[in-house]
Design a protein around this motif. Structure first.
Motif, short mmCIF file in Angstrom:
data_model
loop_
_atom_site.label_atom_id
_atom_site.label_comp_id
_atom_site.label_asym_id
_atom_site.label_seq_id
_atom_site.Cartn_x
_atom_site.Cartn_y
_atom_site.Cartn_z
N UNK A 202 -42.89 58.17 -14.21
CA UNK A 202 -41.98 59.76 -15.00
C UNK A 202 -42.93 60.54 -13.39
N UNK A 203 -42.32 61.89 -12.54
CA UNK A 203 -42.54 62.64 -11.69
C UNK A 203 -42.14 63.90 -12.17
N UNK A 204 -43.27 64.63 -12.25
CA UNK A 204 -43.26 66.42 -12.38
C UNK A 204 -43.74 67.24 -10.94
N UNK A 205 -42.07 67.41 -10.50
CA UNK A 205 -42.06 67.97 -9.40
C UNK A 205 -43.13 67.05 -8.27
N UNK A 206 -43.86 67.36 -7.28
CA UNK A 206 -44.98 66.15 -6.78
C UNK A 206 -46.09 65.32 -7.28
N UNK A 207 -45.75 65.85 -8.61
CA UNK A 207 -46.87 64.62 -9.33
C UNK A 207 -46.30 63.88 -10.32
N UNK A 208 -46.53 62.54 -9.25
CA UNK A 208 -46.09 61.24 -10.02
C UNK A 208 -47.24 60.72 -10.62
#
Length: 725
Positions: A202-208
């Motif tokens: 998954x991703x959270x904004x720029x965080x993969x």
């Protein structure tokens, strides 16, 4: 600065990988919280006190200097020429695909243009995963132990998992993003007990990121590093190789080549199970009979990632992936386990091939086993062993039916990496007998291999050989106390297994998170013992990691842990009786201590030593230094003949017994002294083994200590025993 010093010490102790150490420095530099000149001073101080190996020191020095130059235009360095920077033999090197043979280290965080916010401890990813502890760092990612808030809400027994966060330079973001997605996809398809379980991507904004199972244990690279230039017993090698091989064979059956198989991508859990990790650059391969290509739009070779010391010659030539690439890597790892050395002195396979290098035959291998290694290490694919299954068939012992007793069967459980779960001992024996007949190892298993664990997170225990031993000290023993006699002979049966080490912070944390007991307040020794309500098992007054023994626990706290452990494992756990503890600690010997020469005490145990004498004036200490002022990570020093660690030193250990002034009415079967058995009031319970601060006169196998059941001190800990129903 303290973070760097701690990371260096963890690396020296084998609890942090080389790439993890470098990544920790990069993270510290990127944060901007510490003056790089101070970091340089700290590095030089640590290197002077206990030298790092030159490539590691050079890498750290270069990164600090690079940061200083980029921010100030100055170069601080050290006097004289700076050592050359060389790659670790077990680090994935990243280079442009066209220049793989000259691979260099990944760019540091400070060199990355347009660096983005990087999640860190305390952050919550995707409004769900609370990052609690950094547990691994590499060239492309960081791995955190995380609390899954959804599982916590659902009252899951184990709400923790691991979160792997992408961490690469900006120019590699897209490629690495696809690599991480492919890792999740491949790992989910490779459901196998020896391959780490990946849950989601998954991703959270720029965080993969991806989520996967949380493992306790250590990387195989640490295991090999700690064994030094010595091989492990072949029966242990066979177990590890079998598990690694079956994992790779499973991947190959699914037409996936790992492509970066090496010791740091193999994890040995605390219960002896191998987990192959990091399929981030794994590649699909085609059978010769395939007529339609199923290659996807993404090719991980675009990352240019490989580990030079473990890559086959074909990988340097960018040939299409083949299972034989993994076979070469597996051969290198198997050779290291047998000898403690890389088969070609850590040089690249293409260079070894050009030089006509040949590996030296390890001691103790049969001709067939040696030829199996030679076949796996062949430089040409055409000559290399064709499949992992063939390599295992040639390398592992031939099947040979053999049955055995309890100790032998427990040994087999460890050697073959079996978890016991809630299976009763009788059924378990039958299963082990069947495995012995298949593996053909029952007649060669040494008593040093008898370890097993009941579950993930359960302490690893060692089955004790039945026998007899004298308990207590002889009348002529120096510094003897009256409470240590009269000596008597105890008989211990064949249904007892003891944890190989003291219960760790990590293991105790699982109990606390499940049961939520109130455990605040602990006594600490300064000028005198006094309670400090701000201290606890989480903060005993000095730094600890998850692998240190838990302290600041009372006898009552230990009872809570064993009750919980029995419930979650389905097995029967308790504290050892005082007699069981001494029987296990002596392991067949009757000396006052495990060592005769006081100067050698630090090889065997974490004791009050020269370091303590410098810090605490007036302490009676040994004339040696073990490197630890307070607790040391468990399994410190030399194990005794029962393969138990830290039976002396580190922490005093609670036993089941009520305090009795002498042994005149002791039970010869080793049962504990209780109110019912001895008619005592049990206002105090017995501790054994001494601690990191115990005076040499009291650091004896027969010495007894006693405190109230609710007394907590930062020199107290415990270990457990497991018995059959």
């Amino acid at each position: 600065m303290a973070d760097l010093a701690q990371a260096i010490q963890e690396y020296k102790d084998g609890h942090r990988t080389e790439e993890g150490l470098v990544a920790r420095l990069d993270h510290t530099l990127a944060s901007g919280d510490t003056d790089p000149a101070l970091l340089l001073t700290e590095l030089l101080k640590e290197h002077t006190e206990q030298p790092l190996n030159e490539p590691v020191f050079a890498t750290l020095l270069s990164r600090i200097n690079t940061h200083i130059q980029s921010t100030t235009g100055q170069h601080l360095g050290t006097q004289g020429p700076m050592p050359p920077v060389t790659d670790s033999t077990d680090r994935t090197a990243v280079a442009k695909p066209a220049d793989r043979t000259a691979a260099t280290l990944p760019m540091s965080a400070t060199q990355q243009p347009n660096a983005r916010h990087k999640p860190t401890v305390g952050d919550v990813v995707n409004q769900r995963f609370e990052l609690e502890e950094l547990i691994g760092e590499g060239g492309m990612s960081r791995v955190y132990r995380a609390l899954d808030r959804r599982k916590l809400e659902a009252q899951s027994r184990e709400p923790h998992l691991a979160v792997k966060v992408l961490d690469v330079p900006s120019e590699s973001q897209n490629t690495a993003f696809m690599a991480l997605q492919r890792e999740a996809q491949k790992s989910q398809a490779l459901q196998h007990k020896n391959i780490v379980r990946v849950y989601d991507f998954d991703r959270d904004g720029d965080t993969v990121f991806l989520t996967m199972e949380h493992l306790t244990g250590e990387a195989l690279s640490n295991v090999i590093r700690k064994q030094g230039k010595q091989g492990r017993p072949f029966v242990e090698v066979a177990s590890l190789v079998k598990q690694m091989g079956t994992a790779l064979a499973h991947a190959h059956d699914h037409r996936i080549v790992h492509a970066d198989f090496k010791p740091s991508n193999v994890f040995l859990t605390s219960d002896g199970i191998i987990k192959v990790i990091d399929f981030g650059i794994a590649r699909a391969y085609q059978e010769p009979t395939d007529t339609v290509s199923d290659k996807t739009l993404f090719d991980p070779r675009a990352l240019g990632a490989l580990t030079p010391a473990y890559a086959s010659p074909e990988m340097f030539d960018d040939l299409e992936p083949d299972p034989k690439d993994d076979i070469y890597s597996l051969g290198c790892v198997a050779y290291e386990l047998c000898t403690g050395l890389h088969p070609f002195s850590n040089i690249r396979s293409i260079d070894a091939k050009a030089a006509g290098a040949k590996p030296k035959r390890p001691k103790g291998l049969t001709q067939k086993q040696w030829q199996a290694l030679v076949g796996a290490l062949a430089f040409d694919r055409a000559s290399r062993t064709p499949t992992v299954k063939q390599f295992l068939a040639d390398f592992l012992p031939a099947p040979k039916p053999k049955s055995g007793n309890f100790v032998l069967q427990c040994a087999l459980a460890s050697v073959l990496g079996l978890g016991i779960g809630s299976v009763v001992f009788g059924y378990w024996w039958l299963q082990l007998r069947e495995v012995a007949e298949v593996a053909g190892t029952a007649d060669v298993i040494p008593p040093t291999a008898n370890r097993f664990a009941d579950c993930d997170g359960c302490p690893k225990v060692v089955a004790l050989a039945a026998g007899k031993s004298l308990i207590g000290s002889p009348a002529n023993e120096l510094d003897r106390r009256d409470s240590e006699g009269p000596r008597y002979e105890v008989s211990i049966g064949d249904n007892l297994a003891m944890s190989e080490a003291e219960i760790t912070v990590r293991q105790f944390r699982e109990f606390v998170e499940a049961e939520r007991p109130q455990l605040d307040g602990c006594r600490t020794r300064e000028s005198q013992w006094q309670i400090d309500k701000t201290l606890s098992w989480q903060n005993p007054g000095f730094k600890q990691t998850g692998s240190h023994p838990v302290t600041c626990v009372s006898w009552q706290d230990a009872q809570g842990y064993v009750a919980w452990l029995s419930k979650v494992s389905g097995a029967h756990y308790r504290l050892p009786s005082e007699a069981e503890w001494e029987y296990a600690a002596r392991a067949g010997q009757q000396n006052a201590r495990h060592w005769q020469d006081p100067a050698k005490a630090c090889r065997h145990a974490n004791v009050a030593d020269a370091t303590a004498a410098q810090q605490y004036s007036g302490w009676e200490t040994y004339p040696c230094s073990d490197g630890y002022l307070h607790t040391a990570p468990v399994r410190h020093g030399v194990a005794n003949d029962f393969q138990l660690f830290d039976m002396q030193g580190n922490l005093f250990e609670w036993t089941q017994d009520c305090w009795v002034d002498n042994y005149r009415q002791a039970d010869v079967n080793g049962s504990p002294a209780t109110a019912r058995s001895r008619g005592v009031d049990c206002k105090q319970r017995v501790l054994r083994g001494g601690s990191y601060s115990t005076a040499p006169a009291e650091q004896r196998l027969a010495f007894r200590n006693r405190f109230a059941p609710d007394y907590r001190a930062n020199t107290f800990g415990f270990r457990v025993v497991r018995t059959s129903p």
